[in-house]
Design an enzyme around this catalytic site. Sequence first.
Site, mmCIF file in Angstrom:
data_model
loop_
_atom_site.group_PDB
_atom_site.id
_atom_site.type_symbol
_atom_site.label_atom_id
_atom_site.label_comp_id
_atom_site.label_asym_id
_atom_site.label_seq_id
_atom_site.Cartn_x
_atom_site.Cartn_y
_atom_site.Cartn_z
ATOM 1 N N LEU A 60 0.147 3.195 -6.059
ATOM 2 C CA LEU A 60 0.975 3.065 -4.606
ATOM 3 C C LEU A 60 2.026 1.932 -4.784
ATOM 4 O O LEU A 60 1.508 0.719 -4.969
ATOM 5 C CB LEU A 60 -0.079 3.027 -3.730
ATOM 6 N N HIS A 61 3.115 2.135 -4.801
ATOM 7 C CA HIS A 61 4.236 1.139 -4.642
ATOM 8 C C HIS A 61 5.419 1.683 -3.786
ATOM 9 O O HIS A 61 5.261 2.615 -2.952
ATOM 10 C CB HIS A 61 4.695 0.928 -6.119
ATOM 11 N N GLY A 62 6.286 0.686 -3.781
ATOM 12 C CA GLY A 62 7.412 0.843 -2.763
ATOM 13 C C GLY A 62 8.087 2.303 -2.499
ATOM 14 O O GLY A 62 7.899 3.017 -1.515
#
Length: 114
Positions: A13-15
């Site tokens: 999970l990232h930007g």
Amino acid sequence: MEVKLARIDHRLLHGIVASQWAPSVGAVRVMVIDDETANDEMKKASMKLAKPAGCALSIITLKTALTNEQNHKYDGQTVFLITKSPETILEFQRAGIKIPKLNIGGTAANRGKA
């Protein structure tokens, strides 16, 4: 549980996932399945900062995810599944969980693996 989309991405999970992919899927829960991350409180805490607004977030091991599904914990929920490994996707399918769409994101090269 209804998986709307599964994504393989070594960053989990990232930007971009939080701001673009998660909202476009329309799921009520983002489920990060990764044994290492689920057992590392520092990684979990930093990943929680990227939680998409309006979504529940689970950061759990593969075993916990499969057990929770068998116990109907996520009944009635739509899920966006994120994992580092294609093997996780296969385990979900072996358990009878349908993966209607699979997106391949960033993958890291691992020595000794094809």
